[in-house]
Scaffold this motif. Structure first.
Motif, PDB file in Angstrom:
ATOM      1  N   LYS A 217       0.944  17.735  -2.269  1.00 41.91           N
ATOM      2  CA  LYS A 217       2.178  18.447  -2.562  1.00 41.91           C
ATOM      3  C   LYS A 217       3.283  17.418  -2.756  1.00 41.91           C
ATOM      4  O   LYS A 217       3.803  16.855  -1.804  1.00 41.91           O
ATOM      5  N   ALA A 218       3.610  17.158  -4.000  1.00 35.77           N
ATOM      6  CA  ALA A 218       4.602  16.132  -4.328  1.00 35.77           C
ATOM      7  C   ALA A 218       5.032  16.338  -5.775  1.00 35.77           C
ATOM      8  O   ALA A 218       4.420  17.101  -6.526  1.00 35.77           O
ATOM      9  N   GLU A 219       6.077  15.637  -6.166  1.00 38.45           N
ATOM     10  CA  GLU A 219       6.462  15.635  -7.569  1.00 38.45           C
ATOM     11  C   GLU A 219       5.387  14.909  -8.377  1.00 38.45           C
ATOM     12  O   GLU A 219       4.709  14.012  -7.880  1.00 38.45           O
ATOM     13  N   LYS A 220       5.268  15.308  -9.635  1.00 39.59           N
ATOM     14  CA  LYS A 220       4.225  14.724 -10.479  1.00 39.59           C
ATOM     15  C   LYS A 220       4.734  13.438 -11.128  1.00 39.59           C
ATOM     16  O   LYS A 220       5.038  13.378 -12.322  1.00 39.59           O
ATOM     17  N   ASN A 221       4.799  12.380 -10.311  1.00 42.51           N
ATOM     18  CA  ASN A 221       5.078  11.045 -10.826  1.00 42.51           C
ATOM     19  C   ASN A 221       4.389  10.041  -9.921  1.00 42.51           C
ATOM     20  O   ASN A 221       4.057  10.341  -8.760  1.00 42.51           O
ATOM     21  N   THR A 222       4.187   8.848 -10.431  1.00 38.74           N
ATOM     22  CA  THR A 222       3.383   7.850  -9.725  1.00 38.74           C
ATOM     23  C   THR A 222       3.968   7.483  -8.377  1.00 38.74           C
ATOM     24  O   THR A 222       3.259   7.423  -7.366  1.00 38.74           O
ATOM     25  N   GLU A 223       5.264   7.238  -8.317  1.00 36.70           N
ATOM     26  CA  GLU A 223       5.877   6.809  -7.064  1.00 36.70           C
ATOM     27  C   GLU A 223       5.815   7.899  -6.004  1.00 36.70           C
ATOM     28  O   GLU A 223       5.577   7.617  -4.824  1.00 36.70           O
ATOM     29  N   ALA A 224       6.016   9.144  -6.394  1.00 35.01           N
ATOM     30  CA  ALA A 224       5.963  10.247  -5.433  1.00 35.01           C
ATOM     31  C   ALA A 224       4.553  10.409  -4.866  1.00 35.01           C
ATOM     32  O   ALA A 224       4.376  10.652  -3.662  1.00 35.01           O
ATOM     33  N   LEU A 225       3.548  10.270  -5.717  1.00 36.68           N
ATOM     34  CA  LEU A 225       2.168  10.385  -5.252  1.00 36.68           C
ATOM     35  C   LEU A 225       1.801   9.239  -4.314  1.00 36.68           C
ATOM     36  O   LEU A 225       1.160   9.447  -3.279  1.00 36.68           O
ATOM     37  N   LYS A 226       2.192   8.036  -4.659  1.00 34.34           N
ATOM     38  CA  LYS A 226       1.902   6.898  -3.788  1.00 34.34           C
ATOM     39  C   LYS A 226       2.567   7.074  -2.430  1.00 34.34           C
ATOM     40  O   LYS A 226       1.961   6.807  -1.381  1.00 34.34           O
ATOM     41  N   GLU A 227       3.814   7.535  -2.432  1.00 37.88           N
ATOM     42  CA  GLU A 227       4.542   7.728  -1.177  1.00 37.88           C
ATOM     43  C   GLU A 227       3.891   8.809  -0.324  1.00 37.88           C
ATOM     44  O   GLU A 227       3.772   8.672   0.901  1.00 37.88           O
ATOM     45  N   ALA A 228       3.446   9.887  -0.952  1.00 37.87           N
ATOM     46  CA  ALA A 228       2.793  10.959  -0.207  1.00 37.87           C
ATOM     47  C   ALA A 228       1.511  10.474   0.461  1.00 37.87           C
ATOM     48  O   ALA A 228       1.224  10.818   1.619  1.00 37.87           O
ATOM     49  N   ILE A 229       0.735   9.671  -0.253  1.00 39.26           N
ATOM     50  CA  ILE A 229      -0.514   9.160   0.315  1.00 39.26           C
ATOM     51  C   ILE A 229      -0.225   8.167   1.433  1.00 39.26           C
ATOM     52  O   ILE A 229      -0.882   8.175   2.482  1.00 39.26           O
ATOM     53  N   ARG A 230       0.762   7.315   1.241  1.00 45.84           N
ATOM     54  CA  ARG A 230       1.110   6.352   2.296  1.00 45.84           C
ATOM     55  C   ARG A 230       1.580   7.050   3.570  1.00 45.84           C
ATOM     56  O   ARG A 230       1.253   6.624   4.676  1.00 45.84           O
ATOM     57  N   ASN A 231       2.346   8.120   3.409  1.00 39.82           N
ATOM     58  CA  ASN A 231       2.832   8.876   4.569  1.00 39.82           C
ATOM     59  C   ASN A 231       1.788   9.861   5.076  1.00 39.82           C
ATOM     60  O   ASN A 231       1.875  10.335   6.208  1.00 39.82           O
ATOM     61  N   ASN A 232       0.800  10.170   4.232  1.00 38.70           N
ATOM     62  CA  ASN A 232      -0.255  11.148   4.519  1.00 38.70           C
ATOM     63  C   ASN A 232       0.315  12.493   4.963  1.00 38.70           C
ATOM     64  O   ASN A 232      -0.157  13.124   5.900  1.00 38.70           O
ATOM     65  N   GLU A 233       1.355  12.915   4.258  1.00 40.14           N
ATOM     66  CA  GLU A 233       1.954  14.221   4.473  1.00 40.14           C
ATOM     67  C   GLU A 233       1.649  15.107   3.266  1.00 40.14           C
ATOM     68  O   GLU A 233       1.722  14.660   2.125  1.00 40.14           O
ATOM     69  N   TYR A 234       1.326  16.378   3.542  1.00 36.62           N
ATOM     70  CA  TYR A 234       0.984  17.312   2.475  1.00 36.62           C
ATOM     71  C   TYR A 234      -0.144  16.756   1.601  1.00 36.62           C
ATOM     72  O   TYR A 234      -0.091  16.792   0.376  1.00 36.62           O
ATOM     73  N   VAL A 235      -1.168  16.236   2.269  1.00 40.36           N
ATOM     74  CA  VAL A 235      -2.379  15.754   1.610  1.00 40.36           C
ATOM     75  C   VAL A 235      -3.561  16.537   2.177  1.00 40.36           C
ATOM     76  O   VAL A 235      -3.712  16.651   3.393  1.00 40.36           O
ATOM     77  N   ALA A 236      -4.375  17.098   1.296  1.00 37.48           N
ATOM     78  CA  ALA A 236      -5.542  17.866   1.720  1.00 37.48           C
ATOM     79  C   ALA A 236      -6.732  17.480   0.867  1.00 37.48           C
ATOM     80  O   ALA A 236      -6.580  17.005  -0.261  1.00 37.48           O
ATOM     81  N   ILE A 237      -7.937  17.655   1.404  1.00 32.79           N
ATOM     82  CA  ILE A 237      -9.134  17.406   0.608  1.00 32.79           C
ATOM     83  C   ILE A 237      -9.723  18.743   0.177  1.00 32.79           C
ATOM     84  O   ILE A 237      -9.568  19.767   0.852  1.00 32.79           O
ATOM     85  N   TYR A 238     -10.387  18.724  -0.970  1.00 26.98           N
ATOM     86  CA  TYR A 238     -10.822  19.954  -1.619  1.00 26.98           C
ATOM     87  C   TYR A 238     -12.155  19.711  -2.311  1.00 26.98           C
ATOM     88  O   TYR A 238     -12.290  18.760  -3.084  1.00 26.98           O
ATOM     89  N   LEU A 239     -13.129  20.563  -2.013  1.00 27.61           N
ATOM     90  CA  LEU A 239     -14.442  20.452  -2.662  1.00 27.61           C
ATOM     91  C   LEU A 239     -14.460  21.363  -3.883  1.00 27.61           C
ATOM     92  O   LEU A 239     -14.483  22.583  -3.774  1.00 27.61           O
ATOM     93  N   MET A 240     -14.419  20.743  -5.052  1.00 33.27           N
ATOM     94  CA  MET A 240     -14.387  21.469  -6.328  1.00 33.27           C
ATOM     95  C   MET A 240     -15.814  21.761  -6.765  1.00 33.27           C
ATOM     96  O   MET A 240     -16.628  20.854  -6.930  1.00 33.27           O
ATOM     97  N   ARG A 241     -16.109  23.033  -6.936  1.00 31.69           N
ATOM     98  CA  ARG A 241     -17.465  23.435  -7.320  1.00 31.69           C
ATOM     99  C   ARG A 241     -17.443  24.036  -8.729  1.00 31.69           C
ATOM    100  O   ARG A 241     -16.433  24.550  -9.182  1.00 31.69           O
ATOM    101  N   GLY A 242     -18.584  23.979  -9.376  1.00 32.83           N
ATOM    102  CA  GLY A 242     -18.687  24.545 -10.710  1.00 32.83           C
ATOM    103  C   GLY A 242     -19.908  23.994 -11.415  1.00 32.83           C
ATOM    104  O   GLY A 242     -20.734  23.279 -10.831  1.00 32.83           O
ATOM    105  N   LYS A 243     -20.011  24.310 -12.700  1.00 34.47           N
ATOM    106  CA  LYS A 243     -21.122  23.846 -13.506  1.00 34.47           C
ATOM    107  C   LYS A 243     -20.641  23.628 -14.922  1.00 34.47           C
ATOM    108  O   LYS A 243     -19.934  24.469 -15.488  1.00 34.47           O
ATOM    109  N   LEU A 244     -20.974  22.487 -15.484  1.00 33.28           N
ATOM    110  CA  LEU A 244     -20.596  22.209 -16.865  1.00 33.28           C
ATOM    111  C   LEU A 244     -21.354  23.119 -17.811  1.00 33.28           C
ATOM    112  O   LEU A 244     -22.524  23.457 -17.574  1.00 33.28           O
ATOM    113  N   ASN A 245     -20.713  23.494 -18.887  1.00 38.36           N
ATOM    114  CA  ASN A 245     -21.298  24.441 -19.837  1.00 38.36           C
ATOM    115  C   ASN A 245     -22.587  23.927 -20.472  1.00 38.36           C
ATOM    116  O   ASN A 245     -23.460  24.694 -20.848  1.00 38.36           O
TER     117      ASN A 245
END
Length: 247
Positions: A217-245
């Motif tokens: 959960k962050a603004e969509k820019n490189t610096e905001a994403l890096k800061e979110a990961i460094r602070n580890n706030e509003y970061v979640a892991i997600y298992l994406m499931r599906g099948k290619l056509n």
């Protein structure tokens, strides 16, 4: 496709970004070209990705050359061209898919067994260096530094990041984050210690798009994403499931 992915997330808040920061192309040991990788992720509604093709320590590189084996890495003399390709694709990804592409690299030392993701890389870093020196040089570039698959993956015969796993306590605060999940593997040794974490696909072929990912959960820019990961706030892991056509 973006709407479908948002529903798959199970989250109502549109501010959560679907991310994957560990992706390989045919520029190193991936199976499909860079442009096709970008299109695949764009068509699946991703918000931010990083292409992280391999650079390799000189001992392993020399051994592959001596044995006549495929190199499957970005050589130092080709690194500037590699970055230019990524920046060109980043422009296209943003214009066509509104998807952020952050140039990255997997600093790969198969001689001493450590793999390190450097996200928002700007200059070549010698993978033969010690872990501490690699991280230092990456942070001098204001890059994000991630311990890649720091536990043994089920499908691997060799523990490629054995040195990081063995020295977890020593390195715990050295990295901005550790991969707590990689493709289909969860690393309890990272999760139980509550290190800063993210999850990635370690993408090499199309089917790998369905695997562990990171939501931020962050603004969509490189610096905001890096800061979110460094602070580890509003970061979640997600298992994406599906099948290619086409599978």
């Amino acid at each position: 496709m973006a709407k479908e992915v948002n529903l798959m997330r199970g989250l109502n808040d549109e501010d959560w970004l679907l991310c994957d920061f560990h992706i390989h192309t045919s520029l190193s040991d991936g199976k499909i070209p860079l442009r096709e990788v970008v299109d695949l992720y764009g068509e699946h509604g991703f918000d931010a990705i990083s292409i992280t093709d391999h650079i390799l320590d000189r001992y392993t590189l020399e051994e592959r050359i001596k044995n006549g084996e495929p190199i499957n890495v970005i050589k130092e003399e080709d690194f500037k061209d590699y970055l230019k390709l990524l920046w060109d694709e980043a422009k296209r990804a943003w214009e066509k898919y509104n998807m952020l592409l952050i140039p990255g690299v997997e600093v790969t030392n198969n001689h001493d067994f450590y793999h390190i993701l450097v996200i928002d890389v700007k200059e070549y870093i010698d993978p033969t260096l010690l872990v501490e020196e690699i991280v230092k040089r990456a942070k001098e570039q204001n890059a994000l530094v991630i311990a890649a698959h720091p536990d043994k993956k089920k499908q691997d015969q060799v523990h490629h990041s054995w040195h990081l796993w063995k020295n977890q306590e020593k390195f715990r605060d050295l990295f901005d984050a550790w991969e707590v999940a990689n493709r289909d593997d969860l690393f309890n040794s990272i999760g139980v210690k509550k290190y800063n974490y993210i999850a990635n696909s370690d993408f090499h072929e199309p089917r790998h798009i369905y695997s562990w990912k990171t939501l931020i959960k962050a603004e969509k820019n490189t610096e905001a994403l890096k800061e979110a990961i460094r602070n580890n706030e509003y970061v979640a892991i997600y298992l994406m499931r599906g099948k290619l056509n086409d599978n």
